[in-house]
Scaffold this motif. Structure first.
Motif, PDB file in Angstrom:
ATOM      1  N   MET A  79      -3.997   1.403  -5.229  1.00  0.00           N
ATOM      2  CA  MET A  79      -3.602   3.001  -5.190  1.00  0.00           C
ATOM      3  C   MET A  79      -2.138   2.945  -4.491  1.00  0.00           C
ATOM      4  O   MET A  79      -1.952   2.144  -3.743  1.00  0.00           O
ATOM      5  N   ALA A  80      -1.337   4.114  -4.663  1.00  0.00           N
ATOM      6  CA  ALA A  80      -0.204   4.290  -3.987  1.00  0.00           C
ATOM      7  C   ALA A  80      -0.299   5.795  -3.233  1.00  0.00           C
ATOM      8  O   ALA A  80      -0.788   6.798  -3.857  1.00  0.00           O
ATOM      9  N   ASN A  81       0.397   5.903  -2.229  1.00  0.00           N
ATOM     10  CA  ASN A  81       0.344   7.133  -1.320  1.00  0.00           C
ATOM     11  C   ASN A  81       1.556   7.775  -1.409  1.00  0.00           C
ATOM     12  O   ASN A  81       2.604   7.189  -1.274  1.00  0.00           O
ATOM     13  N   LEU A  82       1.921   9.278  -1.562  1.00  0.00           N
ATOM     14  CA  LEU A  82       3.104   9.738  -1.478  1.00  0.00           C
ATOM     15  C   LEU A  82       3.459  10.065  -0.046  1.00  0.00           C
ATOM     16  O   LEU A  82       2.699  10.786   0.548  1.00  0.00           O
ATOM     17  N   GLN A  83       4.582   9.384   0.580  1.00  0.00           N
ATOM     18  CA  GLN A  83       4.946   9.752   2.112  1.00  0.00           C
ATOM     19  C   GLN A  83       6.461  10.399   1.847  1.00  0.00           C
ATOM     20  O   GLN A  83       7.200   9.719   1.721  1.00  0.00           O
ATOM     21  N   GLY A  84       6.389  11.698   2.210  1.00  0.00           N
ATOM     22  CA  GLY A  84       7.629  12.348   1.960  1.00  0.00           C
ATOM     23  C   GLY A  84       8.108  12.243   0.221  1.00  0.00           C
ATOM     24  O   GLY A  84       7.421  12.702  -0.531  1.00  0.00           O
ATOM     25  N   ASP A  85       8.832  11.634  -0.031  1.00  0.00           N
ATOM     26  CA  ASP A  85       9.450  11.732  -1.471  1.00  0.00           C
ATOM     27  C   ASP A  85       9.433  10.354  -1.933  1.00  0.00           C
ATOM     28  O   ASP A  85      10.014   9.823  -2.961  1.00  0.00           O
ATOM     29  N   LYS A  86       8.494   9.225  -1.155  1.00  0.00           N
ATOM     30  CA  LYS A  86       8.451   7.947  -1.440  1.00  0.00           C
ATOM     31  C   LYS A  86       7.048   7.670  -1.748  1.00  0.00           C
ATOM     32  O   LYS A  86       6.077   8.030  -0.978  1.00  0.00           O
TER      33      LYS A  86
END
Length: 580
Positions: A253-260
């Motif tokens: 999985m990947a998480n959205l941190q701000g616009d990244k």
């Protein structure tokens, strides 16, 4: 002009071209099996170009057990067996990343496509012992110290060369350079359709060019383009491209941190960070007048603006691909000039669907170009094609019937003339380019593929100039026993008069598997005024002779050529000869 293939929706997606685990154990006994693979024989033709649209000669294409190479116009045609629901052709060329290019299979027609290759050059470096961060475009990758191993699993302690490429998910032509068709196998073993939020490709090499992997997780941060970040999910699955399955596979999985998007990976291969949709299939037909004209059909998901495009089939204008279930869609049909000539809203659909046919009437901006190709004896050429160019940037291939005839509608883009060159692939000859005035019905008569044939020598293009050095002495030998390689030497003399000469020796080493290296040495006699030297570039053997009497052709592109101290970038060189 050959166009795009409708691949399951790949628009806004973050494709991490990096590590993924393949050793996870599945224990869910309730998983449904995926549909069986149905193998079919497909014929595919098209053009291979770089990212800027410059045609590439000598790219190797593999479809099932069949192989071919792109010719001097970047054109190829190949027939082979493939998965009818997941048709893939692998494309390889020195100096570029390999790509597993997806195309649409048609049972009753020939598929066509355009393939763009991404340069593999200018690697970033770091120490395997210390690890660290690398940055390219809008991506950062963090490597841990002492985490690199070679293909044997042994620890690697030298410098690491990291080849990278960022693939923009908002590029409307992204399907022409990315691997696969974004159908994917999720954690429940089900086929899904992916929507993308970005893409990178990363490959690791050691000091000796050996492939490397990692033993500890690496962290990736990638900025999502501003135009699609509002649609980006807070948490999203990671997917890697499995070259055996030739599909994307869910892992992590990947998480959205701000616009990244931020995620970790455990080895390097192609990766996606994608939003999955329920996959259904759309098929249709669109054509001008009597035939499919190489139209481009684009479908946009209205809820998020994600768009994918395809090129209609060669003869009857079929098109198809994956779409998301339950979504309202915009279907648009384009000509070569980039203006929509038809559009309508369709869907939502919850099952496979057929749309059309869309029968479009030619306008004054369209022309039907027709004619016939014969060889030197006046016999019809069936194994060949006609290469055409018109307007400022329009080009394409006219396919030949068994009697040598061709007929195709083109969007003239208000051009007044077209340049055609006939190619005879069987006899290795071509005609001279001929210019014809365009009209609604452009009958060019009979073209002869005869004027030009293979000539021994070196042919160089640099800065709009040409230099031809004809005649050569060529030898080829097999060197080594444990890891044998073919070494071919071209020796030729540039006699510049008054006893001034340059003796060139071109040495080509064929390591196998498409790996070609070349070296140019020169010996000066007297004081010749013009001396060429060559640096870098990518080389490929397009006609692979190895025995006395065989033809051999080497093509080298992207060379930095130096003539008496003046450098010419992006030069090209062709060496042709018969082995003695």
């Amino acid at each position: 002009m050959l166009k795009k293939i409708l691949y399951p929706f790949l628009s806004a997606l973050l494709v991490f071209a990096v590590a993924c685990r393949k050793d996870s154990t599945v224990t869910d006994i309730d998983m449904e099996p995926r549909p069986p693979i149905i193998t079919a024989q497909a014929t595919l033709l098209g053009l291979v170009t770089d990212l800027d649209g410059n045609t590439l000669e000598g790219a190797q294409l593999t479809l099932g057990n069949s192989q071919t190479t792109s010719d001097e116009n970047g054109y190829f045609k190949i027939t082979g067996f493939t998965d009818s629901k997941n048709a893939i052709v692998k494309v390889e060329m020195p100096g570029y990343f390999d790509v597993w290019h997806a195309f649409q299979y048609f049972e009753k027609d020939i598929s066509q496509t355009r393939i763009r290759l991404t340069p593999r050059a200018n690697p970033l470096t770091l120490s395997a012992n210390t690890g660290g961060d690398i940055q390219f475009e809008n991506t950062t990758i963090s490597f841990q110290a002492n985490s690199f191993v070679d293909e044997s699993g042994d620890p690697y302690n030298g410098d690491v060369s990291i080849y990278t490429a960022y693939l923009d998910p908002t590029d409307p032509d992204r399907h022409t350079f990315m691997p696969g068709n974004l159908t994917a196998i999720d954690a429940d073993n089900q086929l899904q359709l992916l929507v993308s939020y970005g893409m990178i490709n990363v490959e690791l090499e050691g000091d000796a060019g050996q492939k490397l992997q990692i033993t500890q997780p690496a962290t990736i941060e990638m900025t999502v383009p501003s135009s699609i970040v509002n649609h980006a999910p807070a948490t999203i699955p990671l997917w890697y491209f499995d070259t055996d399955e030739q599909r994307w596979v869910e892992e992590g999985m990947a998480n959205l941190q701000g616009d990244k998007y931020v995620g970790t990976v455990n080895h390097f291969s192609f990766w996606n960070c994608d939003d999955p949709y329920t996959l259904i299939n759309l098929n249709g037909q669109a054509y001008y007048g009597e035939s499919g004209a190489g139209l481009e059909v684009c479908i946009t998901i209205l809820s998020n603006g994600d768009q994918s495009c395809t090129t209609t089939s060669v003869n009857d204008g079929y098109f198809g691909g994956g779409i998301p279930a339950g979504e309202e869609l915009l279907l648009e049909i384009f000509g070569d000039c980039g203006t929509a000539i038809y559009s309508e809203t369709i869907g939502p659909f919850n099952d496979d669907v057929t749309v059309g046919p869309y029968v479009l009437n030619p306008t004054q901006a369209w022309a039907r170009v027709e004619g016939k190709v014969v060889d030197c004896d006046g016999a019809p050429v069936s194994n060949g094609y006609v290469y055409g160019s018109w307007s400022s940037n329009q080009f394409g291939v006219f396919n030949l019937a068994s009697d040598g005839s061709f007929s195709k509608y083109i969007n003239t883009c208000n051009a007044s003339s077209i340049t055609l060159k006939a190619m005879d692939s069987e006899n290795l000859k071509s005609g001279d380019p001929e210019v014809f005035n365009l009209s609604p019905l452009t009958d060019v008569g009979t073209l002869q593929a005869c004027e030009n044939e293979l000539v021994e020598g070196v042919f160089i293009e640099y800065g709009g100039n040409t230099f031809n050095l004809l005649g050569s002495t060529i030898s080829s030998s097999l060197n080594g026993s444990g890891n044998p390689v073919f070494v071919t030497e071209f020796n030729m003399v540039d006699d510049q008069g008054t006893a001034d000469k340059v003796i060139y020796k071109f040495t080509i080493v064929d390591w196998g598997n498409g790996n070609i290296a070349y070296e140019v040495n020169s010996t000066l006699v007297g004081n010749p005024p013009n001396v060429f030297s060559f640096v870098g570039g990518s080389a490929v053997i397009t006609l692979d002779g190895q025995q006395p009497g065989d033809f051999i052709i080497l093509e080298a592109a992207d060379i930095t050529l130096s003539l008496n101290g003046t450098e010419y970038l992006n030069s090209r060189m062709t060496i042709v000869g018969i082995i003695q």
